[in-house]
Design an enzyme around this catalytic site. Sequence first.
Site, PDB file in Angstrom:
ATOM      1  CB  THR A  63      -0.932   0.013   1.215  1.00 14.44           C
ATOM      2  OG1 THR A  63      -0.118  -0.084   2.388  1.00 14.44           O
ATOM      3  CG2 THR A  63      -1.915  -1.123   1.191  1.00 14.44           C
ATOM      4  CG  HIS A  64       4.124   1.236  -2.459  1.00 13.79           C
ATOM      5  ND1 HIS A  64       4.966   0.809  -1.460  1.00 13.79           N
ATOM      6  CD2 HIS A  64       4.149   0.268  -3.403  1.00 13.79           C
ATOM      7  CE1 HIS A  64       5.477  -0.363  -1.770  1.00 13.79           C
ATOM      8  NE2 HIS A  64       4.995  -0.718  -2.947  1.00 13.79           N
ATOM      9  CG  ASP A  65       0.653   5.863  -4.746  1.00 13.10           C
ATOM     10  OD1 ASP A  65       1.837   6.119  -4.426  1.00 13.10           O
ATOM     11  OD2 ASP A  65       0.288   5.723  -5.924  1.00 13.10           O
TER      12      ASP A  65
END
Length: 140
Positions: A63-65
Amino acid sequence: DVVFAAGWPLTMVGLDVTMKTVMTADFLASLRASKIGQFIFDIVQFYLEFHRQSYPELGGIHTHDPSAIAYLINPGLFSTVAAPVRVATDGLLLGQTQPDWRQNWHTPNPWTTVSPANICVDVDSAGLRALYHQRITAGG
């Protein structure tokens, strides 16, 4: 490096933290309760398949962004430490960030002139997923 050395307030949510929260296929399917959630479910399938092939043991997607956005909405989900950060602009480590965790220098060096950044070092993954689910499925 220019951004980290600019002197304005800055928070870094690095990959070491964004990779701690995983959204499983079941979690992503639960988003389908809203039009936006259905859209996200549809477009994330490519990313989910990439993760299935590249990280089969993961069981979902990183879940980067969403982690960076979650910090803006609820910074309390994250543990942070303040430290100056430099970014390698050449050589083997090109593009890598390097915080000065010790900040205990006796002579000036490339870190002593940089204002500390707010560095995320941990995340409440369950809280992040709950926030994401609530925001994506709200409003139908």
